[in-house]
Enzyme design. Structure first.
Site, PDB file in Angstrom:
ATOM      1  N   GLU A  32       4.103 -21.859 -59.544  1.00  0.00           N
ATOM      2  CA  GLU A  32       4.337 -20.861 -60.591  1.00  0.00           C
ATOM      3  C   GLU A  32       4.234 -19.438 -60.037  1.00  0.00           C
ATOM      4  O   GLU A  32       3.139 -18.921 -59.801  1.00  0.00           O
ATOM      5  CB  GLU A  32       3.339 -21.041 -61.740  1.00  0.00           C
ATOM      6  CG  GLU A  32       3.402 -22.409 -62.401  1.00  0.00           C
ATOM      7  CD  GLU A  32       4.737 -22.701 -63.056  1.00  0.00           C
ATOM      8  OE1 GLU A  32       5.407 -21.745 -63.518  1.00  0.00           O
ATOM      9  OE2 GLU A  32       5.113 -23.877 -63.118  1.00  0.00           O
ATOM     10  N   GLU A  73      -1.185 -17.843 -69.189  1.00  0.00           N
ATOM     11  CA  GLU A  73      -0.116 -18.194 -68.246  1.00  0.00           C
ATOM     12  C   GLU A  73      -0.181 -19.669 -67.870  1.00  0.00           C
ATOM     13  O   GLU A  73       0.855 -20.329 -67.746  1.00  0.00           O
ATOM     14  CB  GLU A  73      -0.195 -17.328 -66.994  1.00  0.00           C
ATOM     15  CG  GLU A  73       0.933 -17.574 -66.017  1.00  0.00           C
ATOM     16  CD  GLU A  73       2.304 -17.259 -66.584  1.00  0.00           C
ATOM     17  OE1 GLU A  73       3.207 -18.125 -66.499  1.00  0.00           O
ATOM     18  OE2 GLU A  73       2.497 -16.145 -67.106  1.00  0.00           O
ATOM     19  N   GLU A  80       6.120 -25.196 -70.267  1.00  0.00           N
ATOM     20  CA  GLU A  80       7.405 -25.214 -69.557  1.00  0.00           C
ATOM     21  C   GLU A  80       7.588 -26.496 -68.753  1.00  0.00           C
ATOM     22  O   GLU A  80       8.675 -27.083 -68.750  1.00  0.00           O
ATOM     23  CB  GLU A  80       7.517 -23.997 -68.651  1.00  0.00           C
ATOM     24  CG  GLU A  80       7.705 -22.702 -69.415  1.00  0.00           C
ATOM     25  CD  GLU A  80       7.803 -21.487 -68.512  1.00  0.00           C
ATOM     26  OE1 GLU A  80       7.599 -21.613 -67.296  1.00  0.00           O
ATOM     27  OE2 GLU A  80       8.091 -20.404 -69.040  1.00  0.00           O
TER      28      GLU A  80
END
Length: 126
Positions: A32, A73, A80
């Site tokens: 990420e 996050e 996601e």
């Protein structure tokens, strides 16, 4: 109905949960880019909070805002990854889920920037 993958408890469960959390942090750093960028920012901002804050409450809130960004996050990245594992094709609901996660990150960044700006201005300009 219990999942056969759920642990029963005890210290072994705590240790396994800790190890799964470490795996998650490693995956976030490895895969990420946004998390890596925010982590670099956290590495800079967290020590700065101890210089900038004038009392324990200010230091705590400066650090808490930064950690909240990382937490949000991580949750966004999990959403996601889950959405991508379901389908890589265009799907309005999966797109909405991703957008909502992104909006949560944005709000946490705005909160952090606002609080840091307030403390900096209050400390050096007023």
């Amino acid at each position: 109905m219990n999942s056969p993958y759920k642990s029963s408890g005890g210290l072994q469960r705590v240790f396994k949960a800790f190890m799964y959390s470490i795996q998650g942090l490693r995956a976030a750093v490895q895969y990420e880019a946004a998390f890596r960028q925010e982590l670099v920012l956290a590495i800079i901002l967290l020590p700065t909070a101890f210089f900038l804050g004038r009392n324990v409450t200010e230091v705590f809130l400066l650090c808490a805002c930064v950690v909240i960004v990382l937490v949000v996050e991580l949750i966004n990245s999990a959403i996601e990854a889950l959405a991508d594992s379901i389908s890589l094709e265009q799907n309005p609901l999966l797109g909405r889920a991703k957008d909502l996660g992104s909006a949560a990150v944005l709000l946490s960044l705005i909160l952090t920037a606002a609080w840091w700006l307030y403390v900096v201005c209050d400390r050096f300009f007023f």
